[in-house]
Design an enzyme around this catalytic site. Structure first.
Site, PDB file in Angstrom:
ATOM      1  N   ASN A 104      90.398 -25.534  17.048  1.00 44.35           N
ATOM      2  CA  ASN A 104      89.334 -25.572  16.048  1.00 44.35           C
ATOM      3  C   ASN A 104      89.991 -25.917  14.716  1.00 44.35           C
ATOM      4  OD1 ASN A 104      87.308 -25.236  14.215  1.00 44.35           O
ATOM      5  ND2 ASN A 104      86.570 -23.290  15.037  1.00 44.35           N
ATOM      6  N   PRO A 134      92.033 -24.096   8.805  1.00 48.20           N
ATOM      7  CA  PRO A 134      91.730 -23.433   7.536  1.00 48.20           C
ATOM      8  C   PRO A 134      90.497 -22.540   7.564  1.00 48.20           C
ATOM      9  CG  PRO A 134      92.241 -25.722   7.165  1.00 48.20           C
ATOM     10  CD  PRO A 134      92.257 -25.523   8.643  1.00 48.20           C
ATOM     11  N   ASN A 135      90.650 -21.389   6.976  1.00 52.57           N
ATOM     12  CA  ASN A 135      89.582 -20.413   6.711  1.00 52.57           C
ATOM     13  C   ASN A 135      89.124 -19.649   7.944  1.00 52.57           C
ATOM     14  OD1 ASN A 135      89.348 -20.901   3.876  1.00 52.57           O
ATOM     15  ND2 ASN A 135      88.386 -22.840   4.364  1.00 52.57           N
ATOM     16  N   HIS A 176      84.281 -26.051  18.196  1.00 52.12           N
ATOM     17  CA  HIS A 176      83.630 -25.582  16.968  1.00 52.12           C
ATOM     18  C   HIS A 176      82.660 -24.453  17.282  1.00 52.12           C
ATOM     19  CE1 HIS A 176      85.372 -28.757  14.611  1.00 52.12           C
ATOM     20  NE2 HIS A 176      85.046 -29.602  15.571  1.00 52.12           N
ATOM     21  N   ALA A 199      87.511 -27.290   8.639  1.00 56.62           N
ATOM     22  CA  ALA A 199      87.023 -28.427   7.845  1.00 56.62           C
ATOM     23  C   ALA A 199      87.957 -29.637   7.918  1.00 56.62           C
ATOM     24  CB  ALA A 199      86.836 -27.987   6.398  1.00 56.62           C
ATOM     25  N   GLU A 250      88.739 -29.967  21.501  1.00 55.11           N
ATOM     26  CA  GLU A 250      88.222 -29.645  20.164  1.00 55.11           C
ATOM     27  C   GLU A 250      87.094 -28.626  20.320  1.00 55.11           C
ATOM     28  OE1 GLU A 250      86.780 -33.132  18.152  1.00 55.11           O
ATOM     29  OE2 GLU A 250      85.875 -31.964  16.519  1.00 55.11           O
ATOM     30  N   ARG A 306      82.851 -12.909   6.489  1.00 54.86           N
ATOM     31  CA  ARG A 306      81.820 -13.556   5.659  1.00 54.86           C
ATOM     32  C   ARG A 306      81.018 -14.525   6.514  1.00 54.86           C
ATOM     33  NH1 ARG A 306      85.517 -16.108   1.188  1.00 54.86           N
ATOM     34  NH2 ARG A 306      87.087 -14.483   1.233  1.00 54.86           N
ATOM     35  N   ARG A 353      74.182 -29.350  11.226  1.00 53.25           N
ATOM     36  CA  ARG A 353      74.484 -28.907   9.866  1.00 53.25           C
ATOM     37  C   ARG A 353      74.553 -30.113   8.921  1.00 53.25           C
ATOM     38  NH1 ARG A 353      79.352 -24.767  10.077  1.00 53.25           N
ATOM     39  NH2 ARG A 353      78.629 -24.466   7.922  1.00 53.25           N
ATOM     40  N   TYR A 387      78.893 -17.871  11.582  1.00 51.36           N
ATOM     41  CA  TYR A 387      80.090 -17.726  12.417  1.00 51.36           C
ATOM     42  C   TYR A 387      80.181 -16.390  13.160  1.00 51.36           C
ATOM     43  CZ  TYR A 387      81.467 -21.754   9.603  1.00 51.36           C
ATOM     44  OH  TYR A 387      81.498 -22.974   8.989  1.00 51.36           O
TER      45      TYR A 387
HETATM   46  O1  CA2 Z   1      82.012 -24.422  13.466  1.00 50.72           O
HETATM   47  C1  CA2 Z   1      83.231 -24.440  13.343  1.00 50.72           C
HETATM   48  O2  CA2 Z   1      83.989 -23.854  14.119  1.00 50.72           O
HETATM   49  C2  CA2 Z   1      83.862 -25.168  12.148  1.00 50.72           C
HETATM   50  O3  CA2 Z   1      85.064 -25.772  12.603  1.00 50.72           O
HETATM   51  C3  CA2 Z   1      84.158 -24.117  11.108  1.00 50.72           C
HETATM   52  C4  CA2 Z   1      84.684 -24.704   9.798  1.00 50.72           C
HETATM   53  C5  CA2 Z   1      83.768 -25.802   9.297  1.00 50.72           C
HETATM   54  O4  CA2 Z   1      84.319 -26.399   8.130  1.00 50.72           O
HETATM   55  C6  CA2 Z   1      83.545 -26.870  10.349  1.00 50.72           C
HETATM   56  O5  CA2 Z   1      82.646 -27.842   9.840  1.00 50.72           O
HETATM   57  C7  CA2 Z   1      82.956 -26.261  11.603  1.00 50.72           C
HETATM   58  C8  CA2 Z   1      84.768 -23.618   8.727  1.00 50.72           C
HETATM   59  C9  CA2 Z   1      85.642 -22.474   9.087  1.00 50.72           C
HETATM   60  C10 CA2 Z   1      85.453 -21.429   8.040  1.00 50.72           C
HETATM   61  O6  CA2 Z   1      85.214 -20.231   8.700  1.00 50.72           O
HETATM   62  C11 CA2 Z   1      84.750 -19.196   7.966  1.00 50.72           C
HETATM   63  C12 CA2 Z   1      84.488 -18.047   8.648  1.00 50.72           C
HETATM   64  C13 CA2 Z   1      83.996 -16.957   7.981  1.00 50.72           C
HETATM   65  C14 CA2 Z   1      83.812 -17.011   6.614  1.00 50.72           C
HETATM   66  C15 CA2 Z   1      84.076 -18.155   5.909  1.00 50.72           C
HETATM   67  C16 CA2 Z   1      84.572 -19.255   6.599  1.00 50.72           C
END
Ligand code: CA2
Length: 154
Positions: free
Chosen positions: A80, A11-12, A107, A83, A105, A19, A114, A24
């Site tokens: 990956n 997701p996302n 990230h 969340a 896995e 963003r 965090r 990221y």
């Molecule tokens: O650090 C990572 O790769 C995460 O898997 C990213 C997830 C987060 O919930 C994990 O705790 C760690 C979030 C992905 C959302 O990615 C975005 C990228 C750009 C803008 C908004 C969200």
């Protein structure tokens, strides 16, 4: 036959590069996937990329990957889970159900630096290994790890 690596994003992660660049980076998911394909080619593997915001679609993809792994088509998965890492017993069970298929896995951010709710992963206990905090380079590091440990020369 060229064996495959699946690069799976949850997701996302389709929002990458649009963003939260401080967390990221500026690279889009399409760019990450292109880098993974190029890296796979250099390693002698084909790369399939799949992203979904739906837990069930990710579970279906893991089931399908298990079949391809058993058929010798797939080396393993770089995953990956976004969340869902911190919430999804269903993804844990899906990976566990595929038994010997290696899932690395990955990230982008260092989840341990965090919020506390990101410190627990339901995926880590069933992962072959974990790459955390190296930015998008982590996807390539995870592919290297798969090939070094589970590839035909490994
Ligand atoms: O650090 C990572 O790769 C995460 O898997 C990213 C997830 C987060 O919930 C994990 O705790 C760690 C979030 C992905 C959302 O990615 C975005 C990228 C750009 C803008 C908004 C969200």
């Amino acid at each position: 036959m060229t064996r495959q690596i699946l690069v799976l994003n949850g997701p996302n992660l389709n929002l990458l590069g649009t963003r939260e660049p401080a967390q990221y980076g500026h690279t889009t998911l399409a760019d990450v996937e292109a880098q993974c394909r190029a890296h796979g080619q250099a390693l002698g593997y084909g790369v399939e990329c799949f992203q979904s915001n739906w837990e069930g679609a990710l579970i279906d993809k893991i089931h399908e990957s298990g079949r391809l792994f058993r058929e010798g088509v797939l080396l393993g998965v770089v995953f990956n889970p976004g969340a869902l890492t911190h919430t999804s017993i269903a993804l844990h069970d899906a990976i566990k159900g595929v038994e010997t298929m290696p899932v690395v896995e990955c990230h982008i951010s260092n989840v341990h630096a965090r919020e506390a709710f990101r410190h627990h992963s339901w995926i880590s206990p069933v992962a072959a290994g974990i790459v955390v905090g190296f930015g998008i380079e982590g996807y390539l590091i995870a592919m290297d790890a798969l090939v070094r440990k589970f590839g035909s020369a490994g």
